[in-house]
Design an enzyme around this catalytic site. Structure first.
Site, PDB file in Angstrom:
ATOM      1  N   ASP A   1      -3.030  22.830 -18.649  1.00 28.57           N
ATOM      2  CA  ASP A   1      -2.656  23.900 -19.574  1.00 28.57           C
ATOM      3  C   ASP A   1      -1.522  23.399 -20.471  1.00 28.57           C
ATOM      4  OD1 ASP A   1      -1.676  26.248 -20.803  1.00 28.57           O
ATOM      5  OD2 ASP A   1      -2.344  27.469 -19.113  1.00 28.57           O
TER       6      ASP A   1
ATOM      7  N   ASP B   1       0.023  25.549  -5.610  1.00 33.42           N
ATOM      8  CA  ASP B   1       0.743  25.360  -6.870  1.00 33.42           C
ATOM      9  C   ASP B   1       1.366  23.969  -6.852  1.00 33.42           C
ATOM     10  OD1 ASP B   1       2.960  25.425  -8.837  1.00 33.42           O
ATOM     11  OD2 ASP B   1       2.475  27.557  -8.980  1.00 33.42           O
TER      12      ASP B   1
ATOM     13  N   TYR C   1     -14.150  20.144 -19.182  1.00 29.99           N
ATOM     14  CA  TYR C   1     -13.480  20.349 -20.467  1.00 29.99           C
ATOM     15  C   TYR C   1     -13.693  19.158 -21.392  1.00 29.99           C
ATOM     16  CZ  TYR C   1     -10.836  24.594 -19.335  1.00 29.99           C
ATOM     17  OH  TYR C   1     -10.472  25.881 -19.047  1.00 29.99           O
TER      18      TYR C   1
END
Length: 214
Positions: free
Chosen positions: A118, A96, A193
């Site tokens: 995100d 993380d 993406y």
């Protein structure tokens, strides 16, 4: 986007210790030993399926790259791309972003990439955005004086939020583009993406910034 769980991902990653670093905390301040040289270290936070970080490592053999992705079921796809790229200057880590200071010494990272993070659009999730001041504080400690953050997104709201966040943090914006693919910028390596959204006609936003430490 919901990620399909791959229960075998962890075991698959651990089959390749030359690429996947299981315990990155053990190498805090010693990443030069991992790579076997003193080349600068660039990290991508949220490396996803790894197309960008593998492409960068192949294009720039004089730089060491570490792809950081907390979801092992996603990182295993990056592993496959790293194996295919067959480059000695790439490592992968499952952590993380909040724990980065446990993995790197102050000033140990020369450059940070944030690609298509995100957007966390809900207001109550603002602190989860990787360009939130909470994370900028972490990045500032990891980067040396001349270190930079390179950020790309297709999400205009996140880009505008990030411009404000960086500016209010007194960072210096050294490059800003509201339509990267139609700009004069050279050397761009696309993420998965990025290819998907640009093919649909969406503009790609990019900024480069560094901390003002004068």
């Amino acid at each position: 986007m919901r990620v399909k769980h791959k229960p075998w991902a962890k075991d698959r990653l651990e089959e390749f210790p030359a690429i996947y670093i299981k315990n990155p905390e053990d190498f805090k301040g010693q990443w030069q030993e991992v790579f076997g040289n003193n080349n600068p270290i660039h990290i991508e936070i949220g490396s996803g399926k790894g197309q960008f970080i593998s492409g960068m490592a192949k294009a720039n053999p004089e730089i060491n790259y570490i792809g950081i992705e907390m979801i092992e079921s996603v990182l295993v796809s990056a592993l496959d791309k790293a194996i295919e790229a067959d480059v000695p200057n790439l490592r992968l880590v499952a952590r993380d972003a909040k724990l980065l200071e446990e993995c790197f010494e102050k000033g140990e990272v020369a450059q940070i990439y944030l690609n298509f993070s995100d957007p966390w659009p809900k207001k109550r999730h603002t602190k989860r955005r990787l360009t939130n001041p909470t994370f900028l504080t972490i990045y500032e400690r990891l980067l040396p004086k001349a270190g930079e953050i390179h950020f790309k997104t297709d999400n205009r709201s996140l880009f505008e939020y990030s411009l404000v966040a960086f500016s209010e943090y007194n960072m210096l914006l050294t490059f800003v583009s509201l339509d990267l693919h139609n700009s004069d910028y050279e050397g761009n390596i696309k993420t998965e993406y990025e290819e998907k959204f640009s093919a649909k006609g969406f503009p790609i936003y990019r900024l480069e910034a560094k901390f003002d430490r004068n």
